[in-house]
Scaffold this motif. Structure first.
Motif, PDB file in Angstrom:
ATOM      1  N   GLU A   1       0.828  -1.204   0.000  1.00  0.00           N
ATOM      2  CA  GLU A   1       0.000   0.000   0.000  1.00  0.00           C
ATOM      3  C   GLU A   1       0.862   1.253   0.000  1.00  0.00           C
ATOM      4  N   LEU A   2       1.986   1.236   0.690  1.00  0.00           N
ATOM      5  CA  LEU A   2       2.896   2.380   0.674  1.00  0.00           C
ATOM      6  C   LEU A   2       3.436   2.626  -0.727  1.00  0.00           C
ATOM      7  N   THR A   3       3.813   1.538  -1.423  1.00  0.00           N
ATOM      8  CA  THR A   3       4.307   1.676  -2.791  1.00  0.00           C
ATOM      9  C   THR A   3       3.234   2.227  -3.716  1.00  0.00           C
ATOM     10  N   VAL A   4       2.004   1.738  -3.548  1.00  0.00           N
ATOM     11  CA  VAL A   4       0.902   2.206  -4.386  1.00  0.00           C
ATOM     12  C   VAL A   4       0.640   3.692  -4.157  1.00  0.00           C
ATOM     13  N   GLN A   5       0.653   4.124  -2.899  1.00  0.00           N
ATOM     14  CA  GLN A   5       0.419   5.530  -2.592  1.00  0.00           C
ATOM     15  C   GLN A   5       1.506   6.420  -3.204  1.00  0.00           C
ATOM     16  N   GLN A   6       2.743   5.974  -3.147  1.00  0.00           N
ATOM     17  CA  GLN A   6       3.830   6.755  -3.737  1.00  0.00           C
ATOM     18  C   GLN A   6       3.702   6.832  -5.255  1.00  0.00           C
ATOM     19  N   MET A   7       3.331   5.707  -5.882  1.00  0.00           N
ATOM     20  CA  MET A   7       3.165   5.714  -7.328  1.00  0.00           C
ATOM     21  C   MET A   7       2.006   6.618  -7.751  1.00  0.00           C
ATOM     22  N   LEU A   8       0.904   6.551  -7.034  1.00  0.00           N
ATOM     23  CA  LEU A   8      -0.248   7.383  -7.375  1.00  0.00           C
ATOM     24  C   LEU A   8       0.059   8.864  -7.179  1.00  0.00           C
ATOM     25  N   SER A   9       0.793   9.176  -6.120  1.00  0.00           N
ATOM     26  CA  SER A   9       1.145  10.572  -5.871  1.00  0.00           C
ATOM     27  C   SER A   9       2.027  11.126  -6.991  1.00  0.00           C
ATOM     28  N   GLY A  10       3.031  10.354  -7.402  1.00  0.00           N
ATOM     29  CA  GLY A  10       3.877  10.786  -8.506  1.00  0.00           C
ATOM     30  C   GLY A  10       3.117  10.891  -9.812  1.00  0.00           C
ATOM     31  N   SER A  11       2.203   9.953 -10.031  1.00  0.00           N
ATOM     32  CA  SER A  11       1.418   9.991 -11.260  1.00  0.00           C
ATOM     33  C   SER A  11       0.509  11.219 -11.310  1.00  0.00           C
ATOM     34  N   ARG A  12      -0.095  11.574 -10.184  1.00  0.00           N
ATOM     35  CA  ARG A  12      -0.959  12.764 -10.150  1.00  0.00           C
ATOM     36  C   ARG A  12      -0.160  14.033 -10.403  1.00  0.00           C
ATOM     37  N   LEU A  13       1.030  14.119  -9.838  1.00  0.00           N
ATOM     38  CA  LEU A  13       1.858  15.302 -10.055  1.00  0.00           C
ATOM     39  C   LEU A  13       2.303  15.402 -11.509  1.00  0.00           C
ATOM     40  N   ASN A  14       2.729  14.290 -12.088  1.00  0.00           N
ATOM     41  CA  ASN A  14       3.120  14.298 -13.503  1.00  0.00           C
ATOM     42  C   ASN A  14       1.949  14.681 -14.397  1.00  0.00           C
ATOM     43  N   ASN A  15       0.775  14.166 -14.087  1.00  0.00           N
ATOM     44  CA  ASN A  15      -0.404  14.493 -14.883  1.00  0.00           C
ATOM     45  C   ASN A  15      -0.711  15.981 -14.813  1.00  0.00           C
ATOM     46  N   GLY A  16      -0.597  16.559 -13.621  1.00  0.00           N
ATOM     47  CA  GLY A  16      -0.841  17.989 -13.490  1.00  0.00           C
ATOM     48  C   GLY A  16       0.160  18.821 -14.270  1.00  0.00           C
ATOM     49  N   LEU A  17       1.430  18.431 -14.251  1.00  0.00           N
ATOM     50  CA  LEU A  17       2.443  19.170 -14.992  1.00  0.00           C
ATOM     51  C   LEU A  17       2.231  19.055 -16.497  1.00  0.00           C
ATOM     52  N   ILE A  18       1.836  17.877 -16.964  1.00  0.00           N
ATOM     53  CA  ILE A  18       1.574  17.713 -18.398  1.00  0.00           C
ATOM     54  C   ILE A  18       0.401  18.575 -18.823  1.00  0.00           C
ATOM     55  N   VAL A  19      -0.673  18.567 -18.034  1.00  0.00           N
ATOM     56  CA  VAL A  19      -1.831  19.410 -18.348  1.00  0.00           C
ATOM     57  C   VAL A  19      -1.430  20.880 -18.356  1.00  0.00           C
ATOM     58  N   LEU A  20      -0.569  21.266 -17.436  1.00  0.00           N
ATOM     59  CA  LEU A  20      -0.127  22.659 -17.340  1.00  0.00           C
ATOM     60  C   LEU A  20       0.581  23.101 -18.621  1.00  0.00           C
ATOM     61  N   PHE A  21       1.610  22.359 -19.028  1.00  0.00           N
ATOM     62  CA  PHE A  21       2.416  22.784 -20.171  1.00  0.00           C
ATOM     63  C   PHE A  21       1.664  22.609 -21.490  1.00  0.00           C
ATOM     64  N   VAL A  22       0.961  21.500 -21.654  1.00  0.00           N
ATOM     65  CA  VAL A  22       0.215  21.287 -22.899  1.00  0.00           C
ATOM     66  C   VAL A  22      -0.925  22.291 -23.014  1.00  0.00           C
ATOM     67  N   GLY A  23      -1.595  22.572 -21.907  1.00  0.00           N
ATOM     68  CA  GLY A  23      -2.677  23.553 -21.929  1.00  0.00           C
ATOM     69  C   GLY A  23      -2.193  24.937 -22.295  1.00  0.00           C
ATOM     70  N   ALA A  24      -1.069  25.367 -21.716  1.00  0.00           N
ATOM     71  CA  ALA A  24      -0.523  26.682 -22.052  1.00  0.00           C
ATOM     72  C   ALA A  24      -0.114  26.747 -23.520  1.00  0.00           C
ATOM     73  N   PHE A  25       0.546  25.699 -24.022  1.00  0.00           N
ATOM     74  CA  PHE A  25       0.972  25.679 -25.421  1.00  0.00           C
ATOM     75  C   PHE A  25      -0.230  25.685 -26.364  1.00  0.00           C
ATOM     76  N   THR A  26      -1.254  24.923 -26.046  1.00  0.00           N
ATOM     77  CA  THR A  26      -2.445  24.876 -26.895  1.00  0.00           C
ATOM     78  C   THR A  26      -3.136  26.228 -26.951  1.00  0.00           C
ATOM     79  N   ALA A  27      -3.269  26.887 -25.816  1.00  0.00           N
ATOM     80  CA  ALA A  27      -3.912  28.197 -25.797  1.00  0.00           C
ATOM     81  C   ALA A  27      -3.099  29.222 -26.583  1.00  0.00           C
ATOM     82  N   MET A  28      -1.769  29.182 -26.484  1.00  0.00           N
ATOM     83  CA  MET A  28      -0.941  30.125 -27.232  1.00  0.00           C
ATOM     84  C   MET A  28      -1.049  29.886 -28.727  1.00  0.00           C
TER      85      MET A  28
END
Length: 354
Positions: free
Chosen positions: A269-296
Motif C-alpha cells: 500500500e505504501l508503494t501504491v500511494q507513492q506511485m499514485l502521488s507521482g502519477s498525479r503530479l506528472n499528470n498535473g504538470l503535463i496538463v499545465l504545459f500542454v494547456g498553455a501551449f495549446t492556448a498560445m
C-alpha cells in the motif's frame, strides 16, 4: 484613429483597473458545486462501505485527491458568481473588499464540504484532517477568484471541468485502450502501458484545457468588447494544470497524515500511494504545459497579418490604374538638334545658312 488602434486603447483601458465579470457565472457555479458534491458523496459512500478499519483508511487516502481538486474549483466558481453579483450595475467594492468576500465565500463552501466528511465519524481524527483539507482547498479557490481578472479564472474553472470529463471518459475506456499502448500478459508490459496511458491522458486533458480556456476568453471578448493580452490566454490554458498541482501539494501537506496512515497498512500500500502521488503530479504538470501551449497556438492563429505581408487583391477586383509614363528624352546631341529643327522652322533656316 483606425479600428485596430481603438481596440488596443480599449483593451489597455480595461486592464488599468480590475475588470468586471462579463456574466453572472451561475452555470459555472452550479457545475462546480455538483462536481464537488459528487466527489464528496462518492468518497463518503466508499469510506462507509468498508467493513474493516484498514480498508477504510486506504479508501480515504484514495478519495482525498479528487475531493480536494473538486473543492478548489467549487470554491472558485461560487466566489466568481458572488463577485459577479456584487459588481453588476458598474459597482466596484474595491480590491481588498473583493478579495475578502471571495475568500470568505470559498471558506463557506469548504466548510459545507467538510461537514460531509467529518460527520462520518466525529471522533476520528482522520476525518477531521480530510475535512480541514477540503475546507482549505475551497478557501484557496475562492481567494483565487478575488484577483484582478475574473474572466481568466472563469476560463480556468471551465478548463478544469473539461480535464475532469476527459479523465472520466478515458477511465471508462481504459481496458480497451491499454492494449493499444502495448499491454500484454506480463506485469512489465502492463506497467509500461499504464505509464503511456497516463501521459496520453495528461496530454489530451491539456489540449482540452487550452481549447476550452481559449473559447471562454473569446466569448468574454465578444460580450465586453475588450480583449486580454496573449500571456493571459496562456495562463487560462495552464490554469487547470496549476489547480491539479496545487491540489496535489495540498494533499501532500494538509492531508499528509492520511497518506502516511494509509502507507502503514502494508508495504504494498505504501508503494501504491507513492506511485499514485507521482502519477498525479506528472499528470498535473503535463496538463499545465500542454494547456498553455495549446492556448498560445490558438490565440496565435487569430493574430492580424503584419503590414509587410499585406494580402494580394482578389482575382475579380479591378487592377489599379498605372500613371502614364513620361516621354522618352533623346540622349544623343545630334538627335536633340534634329528634334529642335523639326519643332522650330527658324532654327532649321539658320542651320542651312551656316
Amino acid at each position: 484613429m483606425s479600428e485596430a488602434d481603438s481596440e488596443v486603447m480599449a483593451a489597455g483601458t480595461a486592464q488599468q483597473g480590475p475588470e468586471r465579470a462579463t456574466s453572472r457565472g451561475l452555470v459555472l457555479a452550479l457545475v462546480g458545486v455538483l462536481w464537488a458534491a459528487a466527489m464528496l458523496w462518492s468518497a463518503r459512500a466508499t469510506i462507509t462501505g468498508r467493513a474493516d478499519a484498514e480498508m477504510e483508511v486506504t479508501s480515504t487516502a484514495y478519495a482525498l485527491p479528487g475531493a480536494v481538486s473538486a473543492s478548489l474549483v467549487a470554491g472558485a466558481a461560487v466566489a466568481l458568481a458572488v463577485m459577479a453579483f456584487l459588481t453588476r450595475g458598474g459597482r466596484d467594492p474595491g480590491a481588498t473588499v473583493r478579495f475578502l468576500i471571495a475568500t470568505g465565500t470559498g471558506l463557506v463552501v469548504g466548510l459545507l464540504g467538510a461537514v460531509a466528511i467529518i460527520t462520518i465519524n466525529t471522533e476520528g481524527w482522520i476525518y477531521a484532517v480530510v475535512g480541514g483539507t477540503i475546507a482549505a482547498a475551497a478557501t484557496i479557490g475562492g481567494a483565487l477568484a478575488g484577483f484582478r481578472y475574473p474572466r481568466v479564472m472563469t476560463a480556468v474553472c471551465w478548463g478544469a471541468a473539461a480535464v475532469f470529463l476527459v479523465g472520466v471518459l478515458l477511465t471508462f475506456l481504459q481496458d480497451d485502450l491499454l492494449p493499444v499502448f502495448g499491454a500484454g500478459e506480463s506485469s512489465a508490459s502492463q506497467a509500461d502501458a499504464a505509464g503511456y496511458f497516463g501521459f496520453a491522458q495528461g496530454a489530451l486533458g491539456g489540449v482540452a484545457a487550452g481549447l476550452v480556456g481559449y473559447r471562454v476568453l473569446r466569448r468574454a471578448r465578444r460580450r465586453s468588447g475588450t480583449d486580454l493580452r496573449w500571456p493571459l490566454y496562456a495562463l487560462a490554458g495552464a490554469g487547470p494544470g496549476l489547480l491539479l498541482v496545487a491540489g496535489e501539494i495540498l494533499t501532500r501537506t494538509a492531508g499528509s497524515r492520511v497518506l502516511e496512515l494509509a502507507g502503514r497498512v502494508s508495504a504494498l500500500e505504501l508503494t501504491v500511494q507513492q506511485m499514485l502521488s507521482g502519477s498525479r503530479l506528472n499528470n498535473g504538470l503535463i496538463v499545465l504545459f500542454v494547456g498553455a501551449f495549446t492556448a498560445m497556438v490558438a490565440v496565435g492563429r487569430t493574430l492580424g497579418t503584419p503590414a509587410g505581408d499585406a494580402p494580394a487583391p482578389a482575382a475579380d477586383s479591378p487592377a489599379p490604374a498605372e500613371p502614364p509614363a513620361p516621354p522618352a528624352m533623346p540622349a544623343d546631341p545630334d538627335e536633340i538638334e534634329k528634334a529642335a529643327r523639326e519643332d522650330d522652322p527658324a532654327v532649321a533656316t539658320s542651320a542651312k545658312d551656316d
